[in-house]
Enzyme design. Structure first.
Site, short mmCIF file in Angstrom:
data_model
loop_
_atom_site.label_atom_id
_atom_site.label_comp_id
_atom_site.label_asym_id
_atom_site.label_seq_id
_atom_site.Cartn_x
_atom_site.Cartn_y
_atom_site.Cartn_z
N LYS A 6 -9.84 -2.40 6.07
CA LYS A 6 -10.14 -3.59 5.18
C LYS A 6 -11.32 -4.31 5.67
O LYS A 6 -12.17 -4.73 5.05
CB LYS A 6 -9.04 -4.46 4.72
CG LYS A 6 -7.84 -3.73 4.05
CD LYS A 6 -7.18 -4.59 3.08
CE LYS A 6 -6.29 -4.20 1.99
NZ LYS A 6 -5.15 -4.97 1.39
N LYS B 140 -6.89 8.23 -4.20
CA LYS B 140 -5.44 7.57 -4.82
C LYS B 140 -6.09 6.78 -5.99
O LYS B 140 -7.12 6.23 -6.19
CB LYS B 140 -4.87 6.64 -3.83
CG LYS B 140 -3.69 7.02 -3.27
CD LYS B 140 -3.19 6.14 -2.14
CE LYS B 140 -2.45 4.98 -2.64
NZ LYS B 140 -1.78 4.25 -1.45
N LYS C 125 -6.72 0.10 -8.07
CA LYS C 125 -7.24 -1.11 -9.04
C LYS C 125 -8.52 -1.28 -8.72
O LYS C 125 -9.29 -2.09 -9.48
CB LYS C 125 -6.43 -2.22 -8.95
CG LYS C 125 -6.03 -2.55 -7.30
CD LYS C 125 -4.97 -3.97 -7.52
CE LYS C 125 -4.10 -3.76 -6.39
NZ LYS C 125 -2.90 -4.57 -6.30
#
Ligand code: TRP
Length: 345
Positions: free
Chosen positions: A114, A207, A210
Site C-alpha cells: 500500500k 482479484k 472495489k
C-alpha cells in the site's frame, strides 16, 4: 483458563462491497452467527490510514452497514458497529504500539504494497494499521477471526502481540487474578472458504476489487438485478466453450472464474457445474449464471438500497451495536490499564 469462543471480524468502509466480499467473507460470517457469539465491525479508523474524505467515509460506513444487514448479518443476534464509536480500540491500539517491535511491522507485506515506492510519504497510521487490527480483536478477547488469505500475516502479528503482552506482564496478570497468567487468547484465523478468490469480470487474473476503475469488473452488493445481468453478459470470455473437466481451465482464467462463481452461488462443486455445462457455449452458460446471480444477489441489492434510503435507521443499528461492544471492551481495557500501570478513577 480456556477462553469463551467469540468471533470478531471487520471490513474497511472504502467503497462498495462486492461479490468477492460476499462469497469470500460475508456468507461465512452469516453462518457463524448460528454457532458463535459474533462481533462484526466496520473499521472506519482503519479507513483513515489511506487519506481523508469525510463525506465519503460517512457514506461508505453506512453503505457497508447496509450491505452487512442485507447479506444476512443479524443486528439482534450479532454485534454490528463502527470501530470509532468504541474508544477502547484506539486505547488498546496505543498500548500495542508499545508492545509490537518495529522489526515486526517492517515485515508486513500489506504495508509495503500500500505504501508503494514512496514509503516516506505513507502515514504513520498506515504503518501501525496491524497493531490497531490486533486491538480490534483482542479488546474483545476474540478467539476466532474469519479473514481472507491476505490477512493471515496480520493475524500472526496479533498472536505475537498477545503472546508478548502475556509474557511481559505475567506477574501483573497473575496479580490481577488471572490464575494461569494468561490475559489475551491467541486468536485463530478462520480462512474463508473455497470461493475466496473471486476474480475481476474483465480480467480473470486480477482479484475482483472495489478499487478497479471499471465498474463492469465487479458485481456490487448494491447492484440491482438488471445491472447484475448486464455485467455478466459483458464479462470477458474466450472463444472456446465451457470445458468438461477442470484441466480444461488451463490458461483460461475467465472461464474458471465464471464457473467458480456459479458453483459458489449455487453451493455445488465446480466438477458438477462442469458436468452440467461442459461443451456448452458461454452464451448459454452466462444466461444460467445471470439467473442464479440475480436471484440471489438481486434481493440483497434491493434490501441494501432500501436500508440506505434510511440513514437514521442505520445509525440506530450502529449506536446499539456500539453500546453492546463497549460493554465488553470497557472491562477488558480497565484490566489492561491496571496491568500496565495506567491510573484510572
Ligand atoms: N485488515 C482487514 C482487511 O483489510 C480489516 C480488519 C481490520 C479486520 N481489523 C480487523 C479483519 C480485525 C479482522 C479482524 O480485510
Amino acid at each position: 483458563m480456556p477462553f469463551k469462543p467469540r468471533v470478531f471480524s471487520g471490513m474497511q468502509p472504502t467503497g462498495n462491497l462486492h461479490l468477492g466480499n460476499y462469497l469470500g467473507a460475508l456468507t461465512r460470517w452469516v453462518e457463524m452467527q448460528s454457532t458463535h457469539e459474533c462481533i462484526y465491525c466496520i473499521v472506519d479508523m482503519h479507513a483513515l490510514t489511506q487519506g481523508f474524505d469525510p463525506d465519503g467515509l460517512r457514506q461508505a460506513t453506512r453503505d457497508v452497514t447496509a450491505a452487512y444487514l442485507a447479506a444476512g448479518l443479524d443486528a439482534k443476534k450479532s454485534i454490528i458497529f463502527n470501530q470509532s464509536q468504541v474508544s477502547a480500540h484506539a486505547e488498546l491500539g496505543w498500548v500495542f504500539n508499545c508492545v509490537a517491535r518495529l522489526g515486526w511491522l517492517d515485515r508486513m507485506t500489506q504495508f509495503k504494497e500500500k505504501a508503494g515506492k514512496d514509503r516516506e510519504a505513507a502515514s504513520v497510521g498506515l504503518y501501525a494499521y496491524p497493531t490497531l487490527m490486533a486491538a480490534d480483536i483482542l479488546v474483545y478477547r476474540a478467539t476466532h477471526v474469519p479473514v481472507g488469505e491476505d490477512q493471515k500475516q496480520h493475524l500472526e502479528l496479533s498472536r505475537d502481540i498477545a503472546q508478548k503482552f502475556n509474557n511481559d506482564f505475567k506477574k501483573e496478570i497473575l496479580a490481577a487474578g488471572f490464575a494461569d497468567g494468561i490475559f489475551f487468547p491467541q486468536p485463530d484465523p478462520v480462512i474463508t472458504g473455497p470461493a475466496t478468490r473471486v476474480m475481476s469480470l474483465r480480467d480473470g487474473t486480477k482479484k475482483m476489487s472495489k478499487s478497479d476503475p471499471s465498474d463492469l469488473s465487479r458485481i456490487n452488493l448494491t447492484d440491482d438485478a438488471d445491472t447484475i445481468a448486464k455485467k455478466i453478459q459483458k464479462a470477458k470470455t474466450d472463444a472456446d466453450g465451457i470445458p468438461s473437466e477442470k484441466k480444461g481451465f488451463e490458461g483460461r482464467a475467465e472461464a474458471e472464474n465464471l464457473v467458480g462463481i456459479y458453483a459458489a452461488l449455487t453451493d455445488i462443486t465446480v466438477e458438477s457445474v462442469l458436468k452440467d455445462f461442459g461443451g456448452q457455449q458461454f452464451s448459454a452458460f452466462k444466461k444460467a449464471l445471470a439467473e442464479v446471480a440475480t436471484d440471489k444477489l438481486g434481493k440483497i441489492g434491493g434490501e441494501a438500497q432500501r436500508l440506505m434510503a434510511d440513514p437514521a435507521e442505520i445509525d440506530k443499528v450502529l449506536a446499539d451495536g456500539s453500546a453492546r461492544a463497549r460493554a465488553i471492551a470497557k472491562p477488558v481495557m480497565d484490566h489492561v490499564k491496571d496491568i500496565v500501570g495506567l491510573l484510572r478513577s
